[in-house]
Design an enzyme around this catalytic site. Sequence first.
Site, PDB file in Angstrom:
ATOM      1  N   SER A  58      37.932  45.557  40.405  1.00 48.34           N
ATOM      2  CA  SER A  58      38.498  44.550  41.308  1.00 48.34           C
ATOM      3  C   SER A  58      39.981  44.296  41.006  1.00 48.34           C
ATOM      4  CB  SER A  58      37.702  43.246  41.163  1.00 48.34           C
ATOM      5  OG  SER A  58      38.472  42.161  41.637  1.00 48.34           O
TER       6      SER A  58
HETATM    7  N1  LIG Z   1      42.320  36.262  47.137  1.00 49.61           N
HETATM    8  C1  LIG Z   1      41.240  36.418  46.208  1.00 49.61           C
HETATM    9  C2  LIG Z   1      40.403  37.627  46.563  1.00 49.61           C
HETATM   10  C3  LIG Z   1      39.130  37.681  45.769  1.00 49.61           C
HETATM   11  C4  LIG Z   1      38.126  38.675  46.355  1.00 49.61           C
HETATM   12  O1  LIG Z   1      37.934  38.752  47.586  1.00 49.61           O
HETATM   13  N2  LIG Z   1      37.474  39.423  45.457  1.00 49.61           N
HETATM   14  C5  LIG Z   1      36.470  40.381  45.899  1.00 49.61           C
HETATM   15  C6  LIG Z   1      36.406  41.552  44.930  1.00 49.61           C
HETATM   16  S1  LIG Z   1      37.917  42.450  44.802  1.00 49.61           S
HETATM   17  C7  LIG Z   1      35.110  39.695  45.894  1.00 49.61           C
HETATM   18  O2  LIG Z   1      34.865  38.839  45.079  1.00 49.61           O
HETATM   19  N3  LIG Z   1      34.204  40.070  46.818  1.00 49.61           N
HETATM   20  C8  LIG Z   1      32.870  39.568  46.842  1.00 49.61           C
HETATM   21  C9  LIG Z   1      32.650  38.452  47.829  1.00 49.61           C
HETATM   22  O3  LIG Z   1      33.601  38.019  48.501  1.00 49.61           O
HETATM   23  O4  LIG Z   1      31.487  38.036  47.938  1.00 49.61           O
HETATM   24  C10 LIG Z   1      41.796  36.512  44.788  1.00 49.61           C
HETATM   25  O5  LIG Z   1      42.960  36.912  44.649  1.00 49.61           O
HETATM   26  O6  LIG Z   1      41.102  36.131  43.841  1.00 49.61           O
END
Ligand SMILES: N[C@@H](CCC(=O)N[C@@H](CS)C(=O)NCC(=O)O)C(=O)O
Length: 222
Positions: free
Chosen positions: A12
């Site tokens: 990630s």
């Molecule tokens: N803008 C957020 C983005 C976080 C994000 O979307 N992370 C993804 C993985 S790269 C995630 O957790 N996806 C799973 C979900 O949204 O359930 C940050 O910078 O922390």
Amino acid sequence: MVKLTLYGLDPSPPVRAVKLTLAALNLTYEYVNVDIVARAQLSPEYLEKNPQHTVPTLEDDGHYIWDSHAIIAYLVSKYADSDALYPKDPLKRAVVDQRLHFESGVVFANGIRSISKSVLFQGQTKVPKERYDAIIEIYDFVETFLKGQDYIAGNQLTIADFSLVSSVASLEAFVALDTTKYPRIGAWIKKLEQLPYYEEANGKGVRQLVAIFKKTNFTFEA
Ligand SMILES: N[C@@H](CCC(=O)N[C@@H](CS)C(=O)NCC(=O)O)C(=O)O
């Protein structure tokens, strides 16, 4: 004694932005793996910590903070000996903040999340051409931002470098960086690779993400 816990996983990009910041600040922490492919972020325990169910989430003394940009700004504000990584000077800070919002609203949203969602979570193998165009536009922007400066928000290393290198280096999973067309981006990534903590905090996770997408055999529509 500071007790920090980071919830996330290495592929990630935003988790890696936090790992870079923690390493730059020499902070020790517990790393709790959250397998988002197996949907572990939707468990009641995780939703209690972060109802938006994203990684990274940082736990500090019973407080939960999420969104990598909020986390890395918090870590510097709370734990750094100087403001170098997140300058207090209003103009310098505005440039760093602009880059952080660019990462969040453009690079991650247009360049990474939209493709990840369709390819990894919806099993699509054909990605619309506009997603390719969005990545080229991001490379163009970043190359322009780097004109006449060593780092992404000026001539010193800041959290904007950590945020943007985590995602810009990850775009390799979709469109390989052409260093002839984008020499400043190539040089900037190479410079950051010299940081003693880069490989552990970002390099290996970039390779893991590239390998994950390679396995999907996705292609862009012509
Ligand atoms: N803008 C957020 C983005 C976080 C994000 O979307 N992370 C993804 C993985 S790269 C995630 O957790 N996806 C799973 C979900 O949204 O359930 C940050 O910078 O922390």
